[in-house]
Design an enzyme around this catalytic site. Structure first.
Site, short mmCIF file in Angstrom:
data_model
loop_
_atom_site.label_atom_id
_atom_site.label_comp_id
_atom_site.label_asym_id
_atom_site.label_seq_id
_atom_site.Cartn_x
_atom_site.Cartn_y
_atom_site.Cartn_z
N GLU A 160 -9.44 -10.13 -7.86
CA GLU A 160 -8.44 -9.07 -7.60
C GLU A 160 -7.25 -9.18 -8.55
OE1 GLU A 160 -9.59 -8.52 -2.88
OE2 GLU A 160 -7.60 -9.25 -3.40
N LYS A 163 0.84 -1.21 0.00
CA LYS A 163 0.00 0.00 0.00
C LYS A 163 0.88 1.27 0.00
CE LYS A 163 -3.86 -2.30 2.37
NZ LYS A 163 -4.83 -2.20 3.49
N TYR A 222 -12.38 -1.70 -3.84
CA TYR A 222 -12.88 -1.92 -2.49
C TYR A 222 -14.42 -1.88 -2.42
CZ TYR A 222 -8.31 -1.93 -0.18
OH TYR A 222 -7.05 -2.26 0.26
N HIS A 225 -1.97 -5.45 1.49
CA HIS A 225 -3.26 -6.08 1.24
C HIS A 225 -3.00 -7.51 0.81
CE1 HIS A 225 -7.26 -6.85 -0.48
NE2 HIS A 225 -6.59 -7.46 -1.45
#
Ligand code: GDP
Length: 140
Positions: free
Chosen positions: A126, A9, A49, A115
């Site tokens: 994803e 991140k 998200y 993540h």
């Protein structure tokens, strides 16, 4: 063999932890089969998200995830979804086990460095979000 999506991140990139996170994966026998650096738009972050869109922290989380570049990677290995989650540690670094990435480096429940997909179905979605087939390297 299993695949999962990992993301370093913006806080992880900003704190100079790209190498450290990758070192932990490789030291634990996890293979990286795709990797890039991207700076998400707010639209993209909201899409990624979307499962959290009703949560009170959705706006804050998506603003954070667009605050700087991130490093998405596809990890491959036996049981790699769970293995990666173990290396990451609990969402809240205060609850994370000693020696985990989040326990060692996170500064906040939101700014938690990495993540990792939580199940095969989410991993597949994803992975597709960030990578096309040409960007994935079979390493054997
Ligand atoms: P993860 O699978 O461990 O990443 O956790 P979740 O899927 O539950 O949450 C996604 C991300 O939202 C987390 O990694 C945090 O960055 C952030 N997050 C989770 N819970 C909270 C919270 O209570 N407050 C804030 N501000 N962010 C949170």
């Amino acid at each position: 063999m299993e695949r999962t999506l990992s993301i370093i991140k913006p806080d992880g990139v900003g704190h100079g932890l790209i190498g450290e996170v990758i070192r932990r994966f490789e030291k634990n026998g996890i293979k990286i089969i795709a990797m890039k650096m991207v700076h998400l738009s707010l639209d993209d972050a909201r899409k990624f998200y979307a499962v959290h869109k009703e949560r009170p922290f959705f706006n804050s989380l998506t603003a954070f995830m667009t605050s700087g570049p991130i490093v998405p990677m596809i990890l491959e290995g036996e049981n790699v979804i769970e293995k990666n989650r173990t290396l990451m540690g609990a969402t809240n670094y205060k609850d994370a086990a000693e020696g985990t990435i989040r326990r060692n480096f996170a500064t906040d429940i939101e700014k938690n460095i990495v993540h990792g997909s939580d199940a095969p179905e989410t991993a597949a979605i994803e992975i597709k979000f960030f990578f096309n087939e040409l960007e994935i390297c079979e390493r054997g």
